[in-house]
Design an enzyme around this catalytic site. Sequence first.
Site, PDB file in Angstrom:
ATOM      1  N   GLY A 477       0.798  -1.220   0.000  1.00 36.03           N
ATOM      2  CA  GLY A 477       0.000   0.000   0.000  1.00 36.03           C
ATOM      3  C   GLY A 477       0.824   1.260   0.000  1.00 36.03           C
ATOM      4  N   GLY A 714       7.999   8.045   5.831  1.00 34.24           N
ATOM      5  CA  GLY A 714       6.760   7.449   6.317  1.00 34.24           C
ATOM      6  C   GLY A 714       6.798   7.043   7.774  1.00 34.24           C
ATOM      7  CD  GLU A 715       9.620   2.567   9.376  1.00 33.95           C
ATOM      8  OE1 GLU A 715       9.571   2.225  10.566  1.00 33.95           O
ATOM      9  OE2 GLU A 715      10.285   1.963   8.528  1.00 33.95           O
TER      10      GLU A 715
END
Length: 771
Positions: A477, A714-715
């Site tokens: 995703g 993203g993290e």
Amino acid sequence: MTVGHDIPRIDARSKAIGETKFAGDLVFPGMVYGTLIRSPYAAARITRIDARAAQAMSGVVCVMTGDDVLDIDPYYGHAIKDRPLIAIDRVRFAGEPVVAIAAETPEIAADAAELVEIDYEPMDAVLSIDEALAEDAPHLHVTELLRKGLFHGLGEFKLDPGNVCYHHQFARGDLDAAFAEADVVVEGTYEFPAIYQYAMETHTTIAEWNAAGDEVTLHSNCQHPFLVRAEIADLFQLPVASVRIVVPWLGGGFGSKSYTKMEPITVALARKAKRPVRIQNSVDESMVTTRRHGMKAWMRTGARKDGTLLAREVRAWFDTGAYADNGPRVVATGADAAPGPYRWQAVDVNAWGVYTNTSPAGSYRAFGASHLGWVGEAQVDEIGRRCGLDGVQMRELNLLEPGEYVRPGGKPLDADLKGDIRKCADNLDWDSPKPPNVGRGVSVGLLAAGAHPVSTAFARMEADGKVVLYVSSTDMGQGARTVFSQIVAEELALSIDDVRVMGGDTQVTPYDRSTGASRSTTLAGMAVLRSGAELREQLFDIASQKFGLPPEALEMRDGAIWHEDESVTYPDLIKAHFGMVGGELIGRGEVRPEGGSGSYAEGPVFWEVCIGGIELEVDPDTGKITLLKTASVADVGKALNPKQVETQEMGGLMQGIGNAIYEEMIYDPSSGQLINGSLFDYHIPTMLDLPGSHRSTIVENQDGPGPYGAKGVGEGALAGAIAAVATALGDLGIDLRQLPATPERVWRAQQADTNGTSQRPEAAGFSKVGS
């Protein structure tokens, strides 16, 4: 040109109209359905299993217990081989599989489960870190009998008797002297909850043995297919080439599908059934399959009166549940994140992974940095308040500069953190007046990212000039296949529509260590770039012969090689090269450790920046938090697809808000059963919890090790959001020591005046050695 542009997701349409096939959509000839009977006890001996009535039921293919796997070594675990693939003699957490049933339909399997009789002899359980570390605590494992897993990768393997599965420690400088110099000291004991990763798609595995029983194929929604392959081969004593892992599209992962989860028990059940078997978890079953580690920590930070940071001491205990899973690496990463990205005279950090009789904990997006980042950032802000400095001023004074070492022997800092934090503050209108009951906070941290740097890719140009890319990084995703398409298209001057990216299949696609730690774009992406670049060289070499000119005199654009106004298309070049309509060109790209072994100690591959900004309002009567503004900074080196970077930031930030304000797995203190294991009882953020506004800034300094100077994203937004909630509450004088920040906890913290002091860890019930 495709890199640097908002190319639409290549999978968007098929997912939107329901064409995409996930693991749960797959059906194979002769396939039967597995169901698991799970233990209701957190700790118990299994004294009797009577499955005769279930086995005799029409439509039941087989029933499997621990006795059916004693012909192999049934213990696995990539870090520590401490987990049986199905309970043998005893159970160690409520929810552990005890019996597996394969039947013609899911309904028959469920009905058969009701007929199985199991007798247990309950044992004393340890359901918290405190209980597990008590001197008289029962031990979950005979640690002398445990063995190193295939992918331990964290130095010497040594376990002492007790409930500690891993200890990570480092120190530098003279701690006592640095604290003696400090004018301001802040210390406290903090708690971080167990949290479920909550991917929309639950764990699903289909396993099928061949007729000879010497090869097995799995279709599984896993993030690390080659690591799973190795563990299955090891468990069932097969050559690795006899194990095939096919990975369909994933409906989310966030670490929940890292390493090996449901694959061993599914393979074992298929072995007994002699039919393809599918096991698909329900949500409550996935919640006892994996989770984020709960944590308790004590931290002490000292500084001069001008705000200069001097020293930090940390002790942290991570609840890894009944089995280690990825606990050792989470402990190590959490410990490394504890000092934060600051300049210190001295630091001393100890962290332990602790076994408890609760469901196993593993990876979750931004692990480590999420656990201790908020603690350290809250203390930095408290020191700033006592020294008359705001959050931005404290960080500008103390943050590391690019090129300085974060830890001895590791990779120097590869980011401009001071510039990043200023951008984040600007997004919050930092210097503007605040209404009553409104707090504003920023945070900055680092996450050791990239995991082991080994990735490979093949780019195959067919006779028609179109390219098929073979790469094993899992698209769950995050948009990996789209970005890989962009890289190949960029290298070969093609349209993205001319590139097809294959899904992971260990028999077809080449080796990739794993999908996680923000490594897909950075490492697999670099392998993809190199495979495209090798194809590019081949095309120029062929064109050079055809034109009779050196490659430097030629230009690549629009799917052809050009010299001035003359061009030859790729299909014509391939035809000329092979003398026929046919043939293919293959480019290979590889990433491996350069100048070292690629070990955790030498790394990381890059430091992922964890920046967050929050403006929130607290209702003084109820403690309820309302988010007004959020901000993030994506320090990505190069944004290959800016829109995907922005959406990754937004998704990570919302997960961080969930971790900070709403989410917590609650276990019954007497039985160890998960109380809120359902969609109804476990609160994740909804549209109603969104902030009033969000602003994200993309920073492109081309300072990453990935394609075109890129590094992962993203993290960091997740960890940054958690810490920014803590600092925004601190801006209101609310010293919260336990997450999530529920209204009750916030209200109670409002009433208390802790003034930055807390018990020493020994007084709070913790041992210095953690065992």
